[in-house]
Write a protein that holds these residues in place. Sequence first.
Motif, PDB file in Angstrom:
ATOM      1  N   ALA A  56      49.032  -0.725 -31.760  1.00 27.48           N
ATOM      2  CA  ALA A  56      47.997  -0.319 -32.556  1.00 27.48           C
ATOM      3  C   ALA A  56      48.605   0.208 -33.982  1.00 27.48           C
ATOM      4  CB  ALA A  56      47.787   1.348 -31.988  1.00 27.48           C
ATOM      5  N   HIS A  57      49.962   0.326 -34.017  1.00 26.83           N
ATOM      6  CA  HIS A  57      50.354   0.685 -35.338  1.00 26.83           C
ATOM      7  C   HIS A  57      50.291  -0.458 -36.395  1.00 26.83           C
ATOM      8  CE1 HIS A  57      53.209   1.665 -38.577  1.00 26.83           C
ATOM      9  NE2 HIS A  57      54.257   0.920 -38.226  1.00 26.83           N
ATOM     10  N   GLN A 108      48.229  -2.974 -36.059  1.00 25.73           N
ATOM     11  CA  GLN A 108      46.725  -3.136 -36.221  1.00 25.73           C
ATOM     12  C   GLN A 108      46.316  -2.303 -37.482  1.00 25.73           C
ATOM     13  OE1 GLN A 108      44.383  -5.609 -34.713  1.00 25.73           O
ATOM     14  NE2 GLN A 108      43.728  -4.903 -36.883  1.00 25.73           N
ATOM     15  N   GLU A 109      46.603  -1.046 -37.547  1.00 27.66           N
ATOM     16  CA  GLU A 109      46.450  -0.297 -38.682  1.00 27.66           C
ATOM     17  C   GLU A 109      47.134  -0.656 -39.973  1.00 27.66           C
ATOM     18  OE1 GLU A 109      46.899   4.685 -39.821  1.00 27.66           O
ATOM     19  OE2 GLU A 109      48.155   3.691 -38.242  1.00 27.66           O
ATOM     20  N   ASP A 152      45.081  -3.798 -41.012  1.00 31.46           N
ATOM     21  CA  ASP A 152      43.596  -3.113 -41.460  1.00 31.46           C
ATOM     22  C   ASP A 152      43.895  -2.770 -42.857  1.00 31.46           C
ATOM     23  OD1 ASP A 152      42.302  -3.788 -39.191  1.00 31.46           O
ATOM     24  OD2 ASP A 152      42.283  -1.562 -38.099  1.00 31.46           O
ATOM     25  N   LEU A 163      49.920   7.256 -42.209  1.00 37.34           N
ATOM     26  CA  LEU A 163      49.807   6.482 -41.084  1.00 37.34           C
ATOM     27  C   LEU A 163      49.605   7.289 -39.778  1.00 37.34           C
ATOM     28  CD1 LEU A 163      52.407   3.414 -41.908  1.00 37.34           C
ATOM     29  CD2 LEU A 163      49.731   3.511 -42.348  1.00 37.34           C
ATOM     30  N   ARG A 164      49.225   6.838 -38.719  1.00 33.93           N
ATOM     31  CA  ARG A 164      49.079   7.597 -37.464  1.00 33.93           C
ATOM     32  C   ARG A 164      50.389   7.721 -36.838  1.00 33.93           C
ATOM     33  NH1 ARG A 164      44.251   4.773 -36.951  1.00 33.93           N
ATOM     34  NH2 ARG A 164      45.283   3.085 -35.827  1.00 33.93           N
TER      35      ARG A 164
END
Length: 208
Positions: free
Chosen positions: A29-30, A32-33, A36, A195-196
């Motif tokens: 997911a990191h 992909q962020e 993006d 970032l998340r």
Amino acid sequence: MTRDWDNWDVSGIADEIQAIWQNSPIEDAHRQELVDIVLHRVTLPPESSILEVGCGTGLIYEKLVTGLPSGAIYTGIDSSVKMLEKAREGFPTGTFLFGDGYNLGFEDHQFDVVLCFEVLGHIPEIEQFVAELLRVTKKICIFTTWPSDGEEIVENYETIGGVQFLHRRYSDAYIRNAICTRGPKNLGGTESVSLRSGGEAYIVALHT
């Protein structure tokens, strides 16, 4: 400068890190962020040139390449021979070269977009590294850091496979000062994105 912090080619480390990166939904997911951010915040015309400094095993390339415009040219470089071996094995259509971010073997403003993800926190003396990223950038440079809680630099180590790796955090003011003092004269604005993962992405525009 000694490179006692550069342990990526220690036996077994590339395999262990690759397993972590591939098998963790959080890591996926990191990535992909990060991709993006590139695809949604940067205008990439056809035949854009993209350089990724610290490409590792090619996992950013894997997600990025499908969203690139027609004719775009991606080049990844890394200072780890073993990481590059995995990148070339996993993605034979990609271009993955050995290189050192402290002394990039490219011309000034050679790449439209320069990327550098999860690298600056693992190296000392980032000013020269940032200077090189910006030197070879024509339009946009995006890099990530781990933010500190107010102090300019917070340094510790993390252990992977019994091997220690440098882990540095930087204040926002420290990073922006490095950009301003070591960047080229045609610097534009700098935007930061939280970032998340807890990291920070810096998007630096250059005037063309």
